[in-house]
Design a protein around this motif. Sequence first.
Motif, short mmCIF file in Angstrom:
data_model
loop_
_atom_site.label_atom_id
_atom_site.label_comp_id
_atom_site.label_asym_id
_atom_site.label_seq_id
_atom_site.Cartn_x
_atom_site.Cartn_y
_atom_site.Cartn_z
N HIS A 57 11.10 -0.75 5.59
CA HIS A 57 10.59 -1.87 5.53
C HIS A 57 9.17 -1.79 5.25
CE1 HIS A 57 14.35 -3.44 6.96
NE2 HIS A 57 13.99 -4.55 6.67
N PHE A 58 8.59 -0.76 5.75
CA PHE A 58 7.30 -0.33 5.66
C PHE A 58 6.83 0.56 4.25
CE2 PHE A 58 6.19 -2.87 9.24
CZ PHE A 58 5.01 -3.09 9.06
N GLY A 59 7.87 1.21 3.77
CA GLY A 59 7.73 2.07 2.78
C GLY A 59 6.87 1.77 1.43
N ASP A 60 7.49 0.29 1.10
CA ASP A 60 6.81 -0.37 0.20
C ASP A 60 5.31 -0.52 0.35
OD1 ASP A 60 9.21 -0.42 -0.80
OD2 ASP A 60 9.79 -2.29 -0.83
N VAL A 61 5.03 -0.92 1.36
CA VAL A 61 3.79 -1.47 1.68
C VAL A 61 2.81 -0.34 1.85
CG1 VAL A 61 2.08 -2.74 3.39
CG2 VAL A 61 4.49 -3.51 3.00
N MET A 62 3.56 0.86 2.40
CA MET A 62 2.74 2.26 2.60
C MET A 62 2.31 2.41 1.13
SD MET A 62 2.16 2.96 5.59
CE MET A 62 2.64 2.73 7.13
N GLN A 63 3.00 2.57 0.27
CA GLN A 63 2.91 2.90 -1.22
C GLN A 63 1.86 2.07 -1.73
OE1 GLN A 63 4.17 5.84 -1.18
NE2 GLN A 63 5.51 5.92 -3.05
N ARG A 64 1.92 0.62 -1.36
CA ARG A 64 0.77 -0.21 -2.19
C ARG A 64 -0.34 0.00 -1.71
NH1 ARG A 64 4.00 -4.44 -4.26
NH2 ARG A 64 5.28 -4.14 -2.76
N LEU A 65 -0.49 0.45 -0.06
CA LEU A 65 -1.75 0.57 0.61
C LEU A 65 -2.20 2.02 0.02
CD1 LEU A 65 -1.49 0.20 4.27
CD2 LEU A 65 -3.18 -0.67 2.89
N LEU A 66 -1.34 3.00 -0.19
CA LEU A 66 -2.11 4.26 -0.71
C LEU A 66 -2.59 3.91 -1.91
CD1 LEU A 66 0.94 6.67 0.41
CD2 LEU A 66 -1.49 6.95 0.85
N ALA A 67 -1.97 3.17 -2.91
CA ALA A 67 -2.60 2.93 -4.00
C ALA A 67 -3.83 2.31 -4.26
CB ALA A 67 -1.47 2.15 -5.07
N THR A 68 -3.87 1.15 -3.31
CA THR A 68 -5.01 0.30 -3.20
C THR A 68 -6.30 1.07 -2.67
OG1 THR A 68 -3.50 -1.38 -2.78
CG2 THR A 68 -6.00 -1.99 -2.70
N LEU A 69 -5.98 1.76 -1.87
CA LEU A 69 -6.98 2.73 -0.83
C LEU A 69 -7.24 3.71 -1.88
CD1 LEU A 69 -5.49 3.15 2.63
CD2 LEU A 69 -8.03 2.29 1.89
N HIS A 70 -6.69 4.17 -2.81
CA HIS A 70 -6.61 5.34 -3.84
C HIS A 70 -7.83 4.57 -4.77
CE1 HIS A 70 -6.63 9.25 -5.57
NE2 HIS A 70 -6.15 8.43 -6.83
N LEU A 71 -7.66 3.25 -4.99
CA LEU A 71 -8.60 2.64 -5.86
C LEU A 71 -10.07 2.63 -5.41
CD1 LEU A 71 -6.95 -0.64 -7.30
CD2 LEU A 71 -7.49 1.47 -8.48
N ALA A 72 -10.22 2.51 -4.06
CA ALA A 72 -11.34 2.32 -3.14
C ALA A 72 -11.84 3.79 -3.19
CB ALA A 72 -11.11 1.77 -2.01
N ASN A 73 -11.09 4.93 -3.00
CA ASN A 73 -11.42 6.44 -2.70
C ASN A 73 -10.76 7.23 -3.85
OD1 ASN A 73 -11.59 4.89 -0.02
ND2 ASN A 73 -12.99 6.63 0.26
N PRO A 74 -11.29 7.23 -4.99
CA PRO A 74 -10.41 8.11 -6.23
C PRO A 74 -10.87 9.45 -5.72
CG PRO A 74 -12.31 6.88 -6.92
CD PRO A 74 -12.15 6.12 -5.58
N GLN A 75 -11.93 9.60 -5.03
CA GLN A 75 -12.29 11.26 -5.01
C GLN A 75 -11.25 11.87 -3.76
OE1 GLN A 75 -13.46 8.76 -3.14
NE2 GLN A 75 -13.80 9.37 -1.24
N LEU A 76 -10.47 11.26 -3.12
CA LEU A 76 -9.48 11.49 -2.40
C LEU A 76 -8.21 12.00 -2.78
CD1 LEU A 76 -9.71 9.45 1.04
CD2 LEU A 76 -10.49 12.11 0.62
N SER A 77 -7.69 13.30 -2.51
CA SER A 77 -6.21 13.49 -3.19
C SER A 77 -5.20 12.72 -2.46
CB SER A 77 -6.24 15.20 -2.87
OG SER A 77 -5.65 15.18 -1.73
N PRO A 78 -4.18 12.39 -3.25
CA PRO A 78 -2.97 11.79 -2.69
C PRO A 78 -2.56 12.36 -1.20
CG PRO A 78 -2.47 12.23 -4.98
CD PRO A 78 -3.81 12.99 -4.49
N VAL A 79 -2.45 13.61 -0.97
CA VAL A 79 -2.12 13.98 0.26
C VAL A 79 -3.11 13.73 1.20
CG1 VAL A 79 -2.76 16.45 -0.13
CG2 VAL A 79 -0.98 16.14 1.21
N ASP A 80 -4.50 13.76 1.08
CA ASP A 80 -5.43 13.60 1.82
C ASP A 80 -5.26 12.18 2.22
OD1 ASP A 80 -7.06 15.84 2.39
OD2 ASP A 80 -8.12 15.60 0.57
N MET A 81 -5.04 11.37 1.29
CA MET A 81 -5.20 10.02 1.57
C MET A 81 -3.84 9.65 2.56
SD MET A 81 -6.46 7.15 1.30
CE MET A 81 -7.35 6.94 0.08
#
Lengths: 210, 210
Positions: free
Chosen positions: A131-155
């Motif tokens: 149930h949270f997988g979707d939100v996690m993915q969305r969160l990851l994506a949005t946070l990546h917008l705020a922190n493009p310098q971080l790699s996906p695995v770091d995030m």
Amino acid sequence: MAKRVSTKDKILNAAEALFAEHGFEQTSLRQITADAEVNLASVNYHFGSKKALIQAVMARYLEVLMPALDRELAELAQRSQVTTRAVFDCFREPLNELRQVRKHGPTIFLSLLGYAYADIQGHLRRYTMDHFGDVMQRLLATLHLANPQLSPVDMFWRLHFVLGATVFAQVSGPALREIAAADFGEAIAADQVIDRLIPFLAGGVDAPTE
Amino acid sequence: MAKRVSTKDKILNAAEALFAEHGFEQTSLRQITADAEVNLASVNYHFGSKKALIQAVMARYLEVLMPALDRELAELAQRSQVTTRAVFDCFREPLNELRQVRKHGPTIFLSLLGYAYADIQGHLRRYTMDHFGDVMQRLLATLHLANPQLSPVDMFWRLHFVLGATVFAQVSGPALREIAAADFGEAIAADQVIDRLIPFLAGGVDAPTE
DNA sequence: GCACATTTTAAACATGCGTTTTAATTTAAA
DNA sequence: TTTAAATTAAAACGCATGTTTAAAATGTGC
């Protein structure tokens, strides 16, 4: 005018309170049915099993929180500037809406979430992850917008550290607030913990990598 | 030359492995004694009770970690400049020394710590708080050196957020590393999680207040 | 080698758990 | 009002837990 409360709801209400305080495994159906003032067998009659009851308790909150969080994140993503702090602020209103489910809904839900995660190998991990997988993915994506310098695995890792600090703060919240009150003579409401938490989380996520 | 291992140690070794993987409450004496290849009753004979066994398992690590951490913190306090990052780095060597107790001592210990904290109302909370209270105080003091702008109560809360993120990362570490490996095709060793964690923690503690 | 203390063993105990069963009761439809 | 379905109730089931007991085995000092 005392409304008639169905057996099913009596069980859900008693169960979530006990779950939030003592965890899932450590709460017995006998405690729940005693608190709810219903018969022991009614849990299995209405829900089928203890597992199913646990999922029903979680579902009541997830069904309110998830769409609200989706809404907030979608709205944020449209803005030109996205900061880490703004992402975490997206949680404020959805968590607040959990009060519609229950007076202390936000605190109860986060406690439940904590116990759900502590229960590593159980069905709940898979259930909440689904149930949270979707939100996690969305969160990851949005946070990546705020922190493009971080790699996906770091995030990925930082998001889980965030979850850990949050969940922990809630699960051990009552005890910690007690200690804090004793040590500093300063009472802190549950809601204010969130206010202290968010700057910490944003600082952690925004931190430079090693 | 296979050294003779006492029943007591066989129990301790089997117990800590199971505790670290499944938690205290969810590990039965029958599992432990089966793994240790000793009689069921020997736990109560040598330790008195399951509670006492749990405390003995924790004590083995605390007795190594505590003095080492004391040493590092004392050494750091003598320097002219104290940064948050330097405080957290004080944990690296003491945690490493836990390998003397057990090959995967650092990971095991942090998992145990996680379960100890998850067990909110139990004896273990009081037990670990008693043993960790001193270090907490010292940590608070040293961290205050690095962050004089934070009030004691702010620092108190941030330190507990730190603990939450740390403990959580370890308890759900195996599952998380698995997910990370699947999602990113990148295996991450347990020790490397600490490397990712420390910058996050320092960033959180150093963050400006609301 | 004997006597005594220590340790190991197998079995049982008491308790609490989730679940199932079967019967009584209440509710709702015809 | 009668009949069938849904719900509640009490009791028991099967199982797993931590702990205790009492006998057997082992180790130790004289």
